[in-house]
Design a protein around this motif. Structure first.
Motif, short mmCIF file in Angstrom:
data_model
loop_
_atom_site.label_atom_id
_atom_site.label_comp_id
_atom_site.label_asym_id
_atom_site.label_seq_id
_atom_site.Cartn_x
_atom_site.Cartn_y
_atom_site.Cartn_z
N VAL A 1 43.69 -37.58 60.86
CA VAL A 1 43.32 -37.97 59.50
C VAL A 1 42.13 -38.94 59.55
O VAL A 1 41.17 -38.80 58.79
N GLY A 2 42.19 -39.90 60.45
CA GLY A 2 41.10 -40.86 60.58
C GLY A 2 39.78 -40.20 60.92
O GLY A 2 38.73 -40.56 60.37
N GLU A 3 39.82 -39.22 61.81
CA GLU A 3 38.60 -38.51 62.19
C GLU A 3 38.02 -37.71 61.04
O GLU A 3 36.81 -37.54 60.93
N ASN A 4 38.89 -37.22 60.15
CA ASN A 4 38.44 -36.39 59.04
C ASN A 4 38.12 -37.18 57.77
O ASN A 4 37.56 -36.62 56.83
N MET A 5 38.46 -38.45 57.76
CA MET A 5 38.18 -39.28 56.58
C MET A 5 36.68 -39.45 56.36
O MET A 5 36.24 -39.60 55.22
N ALA A 6 35.90 -39.44 57.42
CA ALA A 6 34.45 -39.61 57.28
C ALA A 6 33.84 -38.46 56.48
O ALA A 6 32.90 -38.66 55.72
N ALA A 7 34.38 -37.27 56.65
CA ALA A 7 33.84 -36.09 55.97
C ALA A 7 34.24 -36.04 54.50
O ALA A 7 33.52 -35.50 53.68
N SER A 8 35.40 -36.59 54.19
CA SER A 8 35.89 -36.52 52.82
C SER A 8 36.57 -37.84 52.46
O SER A 8 37.68 -38.12 52.94
N PRO A 9 35.92 -38.65 51.62
CA PRO A 9 36.53 -39.93 51.24
C PRO A 9 37.86 -39.71 50.53
O PRO A 9 38.05 -38.73 49.82
N LEU A 10 38.77 -40.65 50.73
CA LEU A 10 40.11 -40.55 50.15
C LEU A 10 40.22 -41.37 48.87
O LEU A 10 39.59 -42.42 48.73
N SER A 11 41.08 -40.90 47.98
CA SER A 11 41.37 -41.65 46.76
C SER A 11 42.29 -42.81 47.12
O SER A 11 42.89 -42.86 48.20
N ASP A 12 42.43 -43.74 46.19
CA ASP A 12 43.33 -44.88 46.40
C ASP A 12 44.76 -44.42 46.64
O ASP A 12 45.49 -44.97 47.45
N GLN A 13 45.17 -43.37 45.90
CA GLN A 13 46.52 -42.83 46.05
C GLN A 13 46.72 -42.24 47.45
O GLN A 13 47.76 -42.45 48.07
N ASP A 14 45.72 -41.53 47.96
CA ASP A 14 45.80 -40.96 49.30
C ASP A 14 45.88 -42.07 50.36
O ASP A 14 46.62 -41.96 51.34
#
Length: 125
Positions: free
Chosen positions: A43-56
């Motif tokens: 998940v950490g590696e993929n967070m750079a490609a797609s920012p997460l919402s506060d809920q996520d």
């Protein structure tokens, strides 16, 4: 999710010492903690490609908390094993211990230790 089948009355009773049960549970918790850490890494590696919402982000914080909880319980059980509690030499009925447990892999670990590979069924995630 792999659900535990109901035990057949003719099955032989399996007993393990308290020490064995605790050791098997520690191994299961350690394996689960490693799985959680792997998920967090992906998940950490993929967070750079797609920012997460506060809920996520809040959901991911629960995953981190669950990982830490599993690690803490494993550590407590390890400490209990090394402290040599009074009941460590007693035997326990695995069927009674696993009553209400819905994951067959956990029951298999109680019976046989972490070497018990979970059965993989086609299409399971």
């Amino acid at each position: 999710m792999d659900v535990v089948p109901q035990p057949r009355p003719a099955e032989a009773r399996i007993e393990r010492s308290v020490l064995e049960v605790m050791d098997h549970l520690v191994a299961l918790l350690d394996e689960t903690c490693q799985d959680f850490e792997g998920v967090q890494r992906v998940v950490g590696e993929n967070m750079a490609a797609s920012p997460l919402s506060d809920q996520d982000v809040q959901v991911l914080q629960k995953l981190d908390s669950a990982t830490q909880t599993v690690e803490a319980v494993s550590t407590i059980l390890k400490n209990l094993i090394t402290s040599g509690g009074q009941c460590v030499g007693q035997s326990l009925d695995v069927a009674a211990l696993s009553r209400g447990v819905k994951l067959s892999h956990v029951v298999q670990v109680l019976q046989n230790g972490i070497e018990a590979e979970p059965e993989c069924h086609s299409g399971e995630v």
